[in-house]
Design a protein around this motif. Structure first.
Motif, PDB file in Angstrom:
ATOM      1  N   ILE A 184     -69.503  16.375 -12.289  1.00 42.23           N
ATOM      2  CA  ILE A 184     -68.308  17.986 -12.234  1.00 42.23           C
ATOM      3  C   ILE A 184     -67.389  17.780 -11.204  1.00 42.23           C
ATOM      4  N   HIS A 185     -68.250  17.884 -10.505  1.00 40.87           N
ATOM      5  CA  HIS A 185     -67.143  16.972  -8.180  1.00 40.87           C
ATOM      6  C   HIS A 185     -66.197  16.144  -9.001  1.00 40.87           C
ATOM      7  N   PHE A 186     -66.591  15.080  -9.763  1.00 37.90           N
ATOM      8  CA  PHE A 186     -65.538  14.163  -9.527  1.00 37.90           C
ATOM      9  C   PHE A 186     -64.453  14.239 -10.539  1.00 37.90           C
ATOM     10  N   GLU A 187     -65.035  15.129 -11.623  1.00 36.29           N
ATOM     11  CA  GLU A 187     -64.171  14.611 -12.778  1.00 36.29           C
ATOM     12  C   GLU A 187     -62.547  16.278 -12.179  1.00 36.29           C
ATOM     13  N   GLY A 188     -63.254  17.303 -11.231  1.00 44.42           N
ATOM     14  CA  GLY A 188     -62.061  18.227 -10.665  1.00 44.42           C
ATOM     15  C   GLY A 188     -61.553  17.375  -9.961  1.00 44.42           C
ATOM     16  N   LEU A 189     -62.143  16.245  -9.335  1.00 43.16           N
ATOM     17  CA  LEU A 189     -61.030  15.500  -7.843  1.00 43.16           C
ATOM     18  C   LEU A 189     -60.135  14.975  -8.521  1.00 43.16           C
ATOM     19  N   ARG A 190     -60.695  14.063  -9.765  1.00 45.64           N
ATOM     20  CA  ARG A 190     -59.797  13.346 -10.126  1.00 45.64           C
ATOM     21  C   ARG A 190     -58.479  14.471 -10.831  1.00 45.64           C
ATOM     22  N   GLU A 191     -58.628  15.254 -11.798  1.00 41.67           N
ATOM     23  CA  GLU A 191     -57.903  16.452 -11.982  1.00 41.67           C
ATOM     24  C   GLU A 191     -56.618  16.526 -11.207  1.00 41.67           C
ATOM     25  N   SER A 192     -57.238  16.874  -9.832  1.00 41.28           N
ATOM     26  CA  SER A 192     -56.495  17.603  -8.599  1.00 41.28           C
ATOM     27  C   SER A 192     -55.846  16.175  -7.515  1.00 41.28           C
ATOM     28  N   HIS A 193     -56.252  15.575  -7.655  1.00 42.73           N
ATOM     29  CA  HIS A 193     -55.978  14.825  -6.121  1.00 42.73           C
ATOM     30  C   HIS A 193     -55.217  13.146  -7.201  1.00 42.73           C
ATOM     31  N   ALA A 194     -53.977  13.553  -6.959  1.00 45.59           N
ATOM     32  CA  ALA A 194     -53.777  11.833  -7.353  1.00 45.59           C
ATOM     33  C   ALA A 194     -54.436  11.024  -6.780  1.00 45.59           C
ATOM     34  N   MET A 195     -54.341  10.765  -5.613  1.00 46.30           N
ATOM     35  CA  MET A 195     -54.564   9.652  -4.499  1.00 46.30           C
ATOM     36  C   MET A 195     -55.417   8.816  -4.729  1.00 46.30           C
ATOM     37  N   LEU A 196     -57.016   9.265  -6.367  1.00 44.62           N
ATOM     38  CA  LEU A 196     -57.708   8.359  -6.457  1.00 44.62           C
ATOM     39  C   LEU A 196     -56.753   7.371  -7.498  1.00 44.62           C
ATOM     40  N   ARG A 197     -55.938   7.571  -8.332  1.00 41.78           N
ATOM     41  CA  ARG A 197     -55.383   6.473  -8.239  1.00 41.78           C
ATOM     42  C   ARG A 197     -54.801   5.510  -8.076  1.00 41.78           C
ATOM     43  N   HIS A 198     -54.970   5.266  -6.932  1.00 47.49           N
ATOM     44  CA  HIS A 198     -54.933   3.935  -6.043  1.00 47.49           C
ATOM     45  C   HIS A 198     -56.727   3.114  -6.113  1.00 47.49           C
ATOM     46  N   PHE A 199     -57.228   3.756  -5.922  1.00 48.87           N
ATOM     47  CA  PHE A 199     -58.343   2.551  -5.680  1.00 48.87           C
ATOM     48  C   PHE A 199     -58.775   1.765  -7.230  1.00 48.87           C
ATOM     49  N   HIS A 200     -59.712   0.786  -6.396  1.00 46.67           N
ATOM     50  CA  HIS A 200     -59.805  -0.823  -7.742  1.00 46.67           C
ATOM     51  C   HIS A 200     -60.940  -0.386  -8.886  1.00 46.67           C
ATOM     52  N   GLU A 201     -61.978   0.428  -7.361  1.00 43.45           N
ATOM     53  CA  GLU A 201     -63.295   0.671  -7.848  1.00 43.45           C
ATOM     54  C   GLU A 201     -63.429   1.929  -7.826  1.00 43.45           C
ATOM     55  N   LEU A 202     -64.469   2.442  -8.395  1.00 41.79           N
ATOM     56  CA  LEU A 202     -65.204   3.742  -7.936  1.00 41.79           C
ATOM     57  C   LEU A 202     -67.010   3.587  -8.054  1.00 41.79           C
ATOM     58  N   VAL A 203     -67.406   3.431  -7.000  1.00 39.01           N
ATOM     59  CA  VAL A 203     -69.036   3.402  -6.759  1.00 39.01           C
ATOM     60  C   VAL A 203     -69.846   4.806  -6.693  1.00 39.01           C
ATOM     61  N   LEU A 204     -69.806   5.642  -7.669  1.00 41.20           N
ATOM     62  CA  LEU A 204     -70.341   6.984  -7.355  1.00 41.20           C
ATOM     63  C   LEU A 204     -71.390   7.051  -7.732  1.00 41.20           C
ATOM     64  N   SER A 205     -72.755   7.858  -6.895  1.00 39.39           N
ATOM     65  CA  SER A 205     -74.205   7.926  -7.039  1.00 39.39           C
ATOM     66  C   SER A 205     -74.236   8.267  -8.566  1.00 39.39           C
ATOM     67  N   TYR A 206     -73.753   8.907  -9.391  1.00 45.66           N
ATOM     68  CA  TYR A 206     -74.076   9.724 -10.231  1.00 45.66           C
ATOM     69  C   TYR A 206     -73.925   8.301 -11.982  1.00 45.66           C
ATOM     70  N   GLU A 207     -72.969   8.130 -10.792  1.00 41.93           N
ATOM     71  CA  GLU A 207     -73.475   6.331 -12.251  1.00 41.93           C
ATOM     72  C   GLU A 207     -74.032   5.664 -11.732  1.00 41.93           C
ATOM     73  N   VAL A 208     -74.099   4.717 -10.604  1.00 40.15           N
ATOM     74  CA  VAL A 208     -75.415   3.761 -10.088  1.00 40.15           C
ATOM     75  C   VAL A 208     -76.703   4.085  -9.969  1.00 40.15           C
ATOM     76  N   LYS A 209     -76.984   5.479  -9.742  1.00 44.96           N
ATOM     77  CA  LYS A 209     -78.293   6.332 -10.371  1.00 44.96           C
ATOM     78  C   LYS A 209     -78.672   5.182  -8.850  1.00 44.96           C
ATOM     79  N   ALA A 210     -78.400   5.835  -7.744  1.00 43.05           N
ATOM     80  CA  ALA A 210     -78.652   5.781  -6.359  1.00 43.05           C
ATOM     81  C   ALA A 210     -77.236   6.801  -5.190  1.00 43.05           C
ATOM     82  N   MET A 211     -78.585   7.213  -4.139  1.00 37.84           N
ATOM     83  CA  MET A 211     -77.119   7.436  -3.423  1.00 37.84           C
ATOM     84  C   MET A 211     -77.448   7.128  -2.261  1.00 37.84           C
ATOM     85  N   LYS A 212     -76.487   6.728  -0.896  1.00 37.59           N
ATOM     86  CA  LYS A 212     -77.147   6.795  -0.177  1.00 37.59           C
ATOM     87  C   LYS A 212     -77.769   7.145   1.071  1.00 37.59           C
TER      88      LYS A 212
END
Length: 201
Positions: A112-140
């Motif tokens: 929920i947070h990341f999809e909201g941020l992706r819509e509101s923060h165009a700067m995320l388009r610059h990242f080549h890779e997104l390593v997200l805890s909910y996708e990796v199934k592990a948290m820092k």
């Protein structure tokens, strides 16, 4: 020589304040804003969500039960994402880094947070890779999420530069050989880049 630059998200790229969300939820449940985090802390619901063990609509249903919320899914998502405030790192820096290095985002977050941020923060388009805890199934600070970042960077750990606002996460990255520093400000980050010959301009 660095080949990849890795950023944390919250309080590095974008500031946030959970109190904003709690105060907004207060009007949809019988509990005051100060009571909401205490009720959530009693279980593992948020951690399960941020490690991808529960789907967004199931998360909202369970959270609604915990807080006796009277709110629809879309409205909840808007409130849950209202915690994000100002951008901390200029987009020009990200664009400059992305032109020269592999640029990665490494974040403990949820769908929920990341999809909201992706819509509101165009700067995320610059990242080549997104390593997200909910996708990796592990948290820092679990090593698995850092290992995933190293793999996606496509280089050795010591060729990765990483910045995070949480000292324990910086230590966890260093333990795997990543060149990591605790984020304090953009000015401090520029000094760290300059000391390493990392260019963004």
């Amino acid at each position: 020589m660095h080949k990849a630059v890795i950023f944390d998200l919250g309080r590095v790229l974008v500031n946030f304040d959970f109190k904003r969300g709690y105060q907004a939820l207060e009007g949809h449940c019988p509990y005051p804003a100060a009571e909401i985090p205490r009720r959530l802390a009693a279980g593992s619901l948020v951690e399960r969500f941020e490690t991808g063990l529960i789907e967004p609509r199931d998360f909202v249903a369970e959270m609604s039960a915990v807080l006796d919320l009277d709110i629809g899914y879309d409205r909840f998502c808007r409130i849950w994402s209202s915690i994000f405030t100002e951008t901390l790192v200029p987009e020009t820096m990200l664009a400059g880094l992305a032109a020269r290095y592999r640029l990665l985002l490494l974040s403990n977050t949820n769908a929920i947070h990341f999809e909201g941020l992706r819509e509101s923060h165009a700067m995320l388009r610059h990242f080549h890779e997104l390593v997200l805890s909910y996708e990796v199934k592990a948290m820092k600070p679990r090593p698995e999420i850092f290992q995933a970042a190293i793999a996606r960077a496509g280089c050795r750990a010591e060729e990765c530069f990483y910045t995070d606002d949480i000292a324990a996460f910086v230590t966890a990255a260093r333990n795997l050989g990543i060149d990591a520093v605790q984020f304090e400000s953009v000015a401090q980050l520029e000094r760290e880049f300059a000391a390493r010959g990392i260019r963004w301009d």
